[in-house]
Design a protein around this motif. Sequence first.
Motif, PDB file in Angstrom:
ATOM      1  N   TYR A 105       0.797  -1.073   0.033  1.00 18.13           N
ATOM      2  CA  TYR A 105       0.077   0.012  -0.007  1.00 18.13           C
ATOM      3  C   TYR A 105       0.858   1.252  -0.025  1.00 18.13           C
ATOM      4  O   TYR A 105       1.699   1.344   0.952  1.00 18.13           O
ATOM      5  CB  TYR A 105      -0.791  -0.107   1.164  1.00 18.13           C
ATOM      6  CG  TYR A 105      -1.899  -1.109   1.546  1.00 18.13           C
ATOM      7  CD1 TYR A 105      -1.729  -2.122   1.923  1.00 18.13           C
ATOM      8  CD2 TYR A 105      -3.288  -0.710   0.705  1.00 18.13           C
ATOM      9  CE1 TYR A 105      -2.466  -3.263   2.167  1.00 18.13           C
ATOM     10  CE2 TYR A 105      -4.019  -2.008   1.037  1.00 18.13           C
ATOM     11  CZ  TYR A 105      -3.765  -3.151   1.591  1.00 18.13           C
ATOM     12  OH  TYR A 105      -4.557  -4.223   1.903  1.00 18.13           O
ATOM     13  N   CYS A 106       0.395   2.211  -0.879  1.00 19.70           N
ATOM     14  CA  CYS A 106       1.366   3.485  -0.798  1.00 19.70           C
ATOM     15  C   CYS A 106       0.393   4.390   0.193  1.00 19.70           C
ATOM     16  O   CYS A 106      -0.744   4.290   0.188  1.00 19.70           O
ATOM     17  CB  CYS A 106       1.480   3.984  -2.098  1.00 19.70           C
ATOM     18  SG  CYS A 106      -0.163   4.441  -2.967  1.00 19.70           S
ATOM     19  N   ASN A 107       1.194   5.181   0.728  1.00 18.76           N
ATOM     20  CA  ASN A 107       0.597   6.113   1.618  1.00 18.76           C
ATOM     21  C   ASN A 107       1.258   7.541   1.298  1.00 18.76           C
ATOM     22  O   ASN A 107       2.482   7.629   1.331  1.00 18.76           O
ATOM     23  CB  ASN A 107       0.948   5.788   3.171  1.00 18.76           C
ATOM     24  CG  ASN A 107       0.666   6.813   4.261  1.00 18.76           C
ATOM     25  OD1 ASN A 107       1.419   7.521   4.602  1.00 18.76           O
ATOM     26  ND2 ASN A 107      -0.463   6.518   4.620  1.00 18.76           N
ATOM     27  N   LEU A 108       0.494   8.728   1.673  1.00 20.93           N
ATOM     28  CA  LEU A 108       0.990   9.899   1.453  1.00 20.93           C
ATOM     29  C   LEU A 108       0.355  10.728   2.550  1.00 20.93           C
ATOM     30  O   LEU A 108      -0.904  10.710   3.007  1.00 20.93           O
ATOM     31  CB  LEU A 108       0.212  10.783   0.216  1.00 20.93           C
ATOM     32  CG  LEU A 108       0.967  10.317  -0.952  1.00 20.93           C
ATOM     33  CD1 LEU A 108       0.966   9.015  -1.696  1.00 20.93           C
ATOM     34  CD2 LEU A 108       0.576  11.199  -2.233  1.00 20.93           C
ATOM     35  N   ASN A 109       1.250  11.733   3.070  1.00 24.48           N
ATOM     36  CA  ASN A 109       0.731  12.561   4.073  1.00 24.48           C
ATOM     37  C   ASN A 109       0.729  14.102   3.625  1.00 24.48           C
ATOM     38  O   ASN A 109       1.739  14.585   3.166  1.00 24.48           O
ATOM     39  CB  ASN A 109       1.895  12.396   5.422  1.00 24.48           C
ATOM     40  CG  ASN A 109       1.565  13.469   6.344  1.00 24.48           C
ATOM     41  OD1 ASN A 109       2.228  14.489   6.589  1.00 24.48           O
ATOM     42  ND2 ASN A 109       0.535  13.239   7.318  1.00 24.48           N
ATOM     43  N   ILE A 110      -0.556  14.606   3.460  1.00 25.47           N
ATOM     44  CA  ILE A 110      -0.848  15.916   3.267  1.00 25.47           C
ATOM     45  C   ILE A 110      -1.272  16.803   4.365  1.00 25.47           C
ATOM     46  O   ILE A 110      -2.359  16.569   4.709  1.00 25.47           O
ATOM     47  CB  ILE A 110      -1.563  15.943   2.111  1.00 25.47           C
ATOM     48  CG1 ILE A 110      -1.030  15.036   0.667  1.00 25.47           C
ATOM     49  CG2 ILE A 110      -1.817  17.278   1.538  1.00 25.47           C
ATOM     50  CD1 ILE A 110      -1.886  15.118  -0.315  1.00 25.47           C
TER      51      ILE A 110
END
Length: 114
Positions: free
Chosen positions: A93-98
């Motif tokens: 799973y990819c994860n992005l923090n914005i």
Amino acid sequence: VQLQASGGGLVQAGGSLRLSCAASGSIRSINAMGWYRQAPGKQRELVAAITRGGSTNYADSVKGRFTISRDNVKNTVYLQMNSLKSEDTAVYYCNLNIGSSDYWGQGTQVTVSS
């Protein structure tokens, strides 16, 4: 924000795969980007992460074999996986923090046959 992951598949032990995860939507600035994985019966674990400035962090089990990178213009994170082992088999799973929010991709299956 939508994340589209790709690149998983079936590979023999010792082989390589490259995962990609592209973010789209209303994106101002992505902080950290990362890849997690979850094998059957196990908890999701961090595989690798990269900050906006390019600092990286890897799980001990993948150090020296996996490389994470990112393209800040394309809002895309990559995971180059070499010397794959059967124990790398999992859904990635990819994860992005914005800002203060985390976003997850849909997961892509990686299966390594021994």
